[in-house]
Scaffold this motif. Structure first.
Motif, short mmCIF file in Angstrom:
data_model
loop_
_atom_site.label_atom_id
_atom_site.label_comp_id
_atom_site.label_asym_id
_atom_site.label_seq_id
_atom_site.Cartn_x
_atom_site.Cartn_y
_atom_site.Cartn_z
N ARG A 163 0.89 -1.18 0.00
CA ARG A 163 0.00 0.00 0.00
C ARG A 163 0.91 1.22 0.00
O ARG A 163 1.76 1.37 0.88
N ARG A 164 0.76 2.07 -1.02
CA ARG A 164 1.80 3.06 -1.27
C ARG A 164 1.43 4.49 -0.96
O ARG A 164 0.31 4.93 -1.19
N PHE A 165 2.43 5.19 -0.43
CA PHE A 165 2.32 6.62 -0.18
C PHE A 165 3.52 7.30 -0.83
O PHE A 165 4.66 6.96 -0.54
N PRO A 173 -2.06 0.86 -4.86
CA PRO A 173 -1.10 -0.12 -4.35
C PRO A 173 -0.13 -0.56 -5.45
O PRO A 173 -0.41 -0.40 -6.65
N HIS A 174 0.99 -1.10 -5.04
CA HIS A 174 2.05 -1.48 -5.98
C HIS A 174 1.62 -2.70 -6.80
O HIS A 174 1.51 -3.80 -6.27
N GLY A 175 1.41 -2.48 -8.10
CA GLY A 175 0.88 -3.53 -8.97
C GLY A 175 1.95 -4.40 -9.60
O GLY A 175 1.69 -5.06 -10.61
N LEU A 177 6.37 -6.10 -9.14
CA LEU A 177 7.55 -6.42 -8.33
C LEU A 177 8.70 -5.56 -8.85
O LEU A 177 8.92 -5.52 -10.06
N ASP A 178 9.40 -4.87 -7.95
CA ASP A 178 10.55 -4.06 -8.38
C ASP A 178 11.84 -4.85 -8.18
O ASP A 178 12.06 -5.42 -7.11
N ILE A 179 12.66 -4.85 -9.20
CA ILE A 179 13.97 -5.51 -9.12
C ILE A 179 15.02 -4.44 -9.38
O ILE A 179 15.03 -3.81 -10.44
N PRO A 252 17.41 3.50 -10.37
CA PRO A 252 17.24 2.53 -11.46
C PRO A 252 16.70 1.18 -10.96
O PRO A 252 17.19 0.64 -9.97
N HIS A 253 15.68 0.70 -11.60
CA HIS A 253 15.11 -0.63 -11.30
C HIS A 253 14.16 -1.02 -12.41
O HIS A 253 13.74 -0.17 -13.21
N LEU A 254 13.81 -2.30 -12.44
CA LEU A 254 12.73 -2.75 -13.32
C LEU A 254 11.47 -2.88 -12.49
O LEU A 254 11.48 -3.55 -11.45
N HIS A 255 10.38 -2.26 -12.94
CA HIS A 255 9.06 -2.56 -12.40
C HIS A 255 8.45 -3.61 -13.31
O HIS A 255 8.28 -3.37 -14.51
N TRP A 256 8.13 -4.77 -12.75
CA TRP A 256 7.61 -5.90 -13.52
C TRP A 256 6.22 -6.27 -13.01
O TRP A 256 6.06 -6.58 -11.84
ZN LIG Z 1 7.26 -0.84 -9.11
#
Ligand SMILES: [Zn+2]
Length: 284
Positions: A163-165, A173-175, A177-179, A252-256
């Motif tokens: 749950r994001r702020f 909410p975060h839909g 996975l961040d890598i 820097p990251h991938l949002h997957w």
């Molecule tokens: Zn993300």
């Protein structure tokens, strides 16, 4: 966190589908796998909240409905509508969704415009929402591959469902996975698929949508470079882009993201069971 994932895994009703189907986890943001009667003739059409649902043929010739459960779904009893080719009336099948409490995450974004966009950004954002909405509902008839590989090597920096702020303001909410990975790290297709949308979006930066079959979608955001174009077919393990920090990011990251029947669900349910609790287990 580990305990939470463990408790999520304990909800699995059966591991017998492990090689053919994603991991079942009937919680908000998870997947319900509903066995359908075996004696009926032909492939049934299944709908959940009026949306077309994936149907897979099992080894014993029976069918299973594979349903993506929205993060916003209320725990309790829900219903599928099943239309068999040889029946006039629809069958209604009940299934249960269990509660699951996701953690909260507070992020500080330096570029305030990415949290509270300017008035003239809104037109662009609306257009992009329509494009991604359309991409999420792409559908091809083939049965997808379920044994996904991780698209990027690197530690998981944000789990699915948080749950994001942003700058203390509540957002969706975060839909995904961040890598975390350095800019330029290759991003690979986790399964065979087709590029159904790609472009530079206000929040998502350079992004790509793949469709893998029967509405199974995967999505890659904040890329440095996109290496494919709309209409391309890609094989599992083929490079589709590079990690970057475009759009609304803290680094820097991938949002997957992975979607089923137009809803984002936990991408880890498509990884091998021994890879789901790992924090960094590159497979390539
Ligand atoms: Zn993300």
């Amino acid at each position: 966190m580990f305990y939470r994932i463990l408790s999520l895994l304990l909800l699995l009703p059966s591991l017998s589908f492990a090689t053919e189907l994603p991991t079942a986890s009937a919680v908000p943001g998870g997947i319900a796998i509903i066995p359908l009667a075996a004696e009926q003739a032909g492939k049934p059409h299944v709908r959940y909240i009026k949306r077309k649902v994936m149907v897979i043929k099992n080894d014993d010739q029976s069918w299973s409905a594979v349903i993506g459960l929205p993060l916003s779904i209320k725990p309790g009893t829900h219903h599928l509508s099943v239309q068999w080719p040889n029946k006039k009336t629809k069958q209604r099948i009940a299934f249960e969704v269990k509660p699951y409490e996701y953690e909260s995450q507070y992020l500080t974004i330096k570029n305030k415009r990415k949290v509270n966009p300017y008035k003239n950004d809104m037109q662009r954002i609306k257009k992009e929402r329509r494009r991604s909405g359309k991409a999420k509902f792409q559908w091809s008839a083939q049965t997808p591959q379920f044994n996904f590989i991780r698209p990027v090597s690197g530690p998981e920096s944000s789990q699915f469902g948080l749950r994001r702020f942003f700058n203390k303001q509540p957002r969706r909410p975060h839909g995904g996975l961040d890598i975390a990975a350095a800019e330029g790290t290759p991003i690979y297709a986790p399964a065979d698929g087709k590029v159904v949308e790609a472009g530079n979006f206000f929040f998502n930066g350079n992004c790509v949508f793949l469709e893998h079959g029967q509405g199974l979608i995967s999505f890659y955001a904040h890329m440095n470079k996109i290496k494919v174009k709309v209409g391309d077919t890609v094989k599992q393990g083929e490079q589709i882009g590079e990690v970057g920090q475009t759009g609304r990011v803290t680094g820097p990251h991938l949002h997957w993201s992975v979607g089923l029947n137009g809803t984002w669900i936990n991408p880890k349910l498509f990884l091998a069971a021994d890879d789901q609790t790992a924090n960094a287990a590159p497979k390539h």
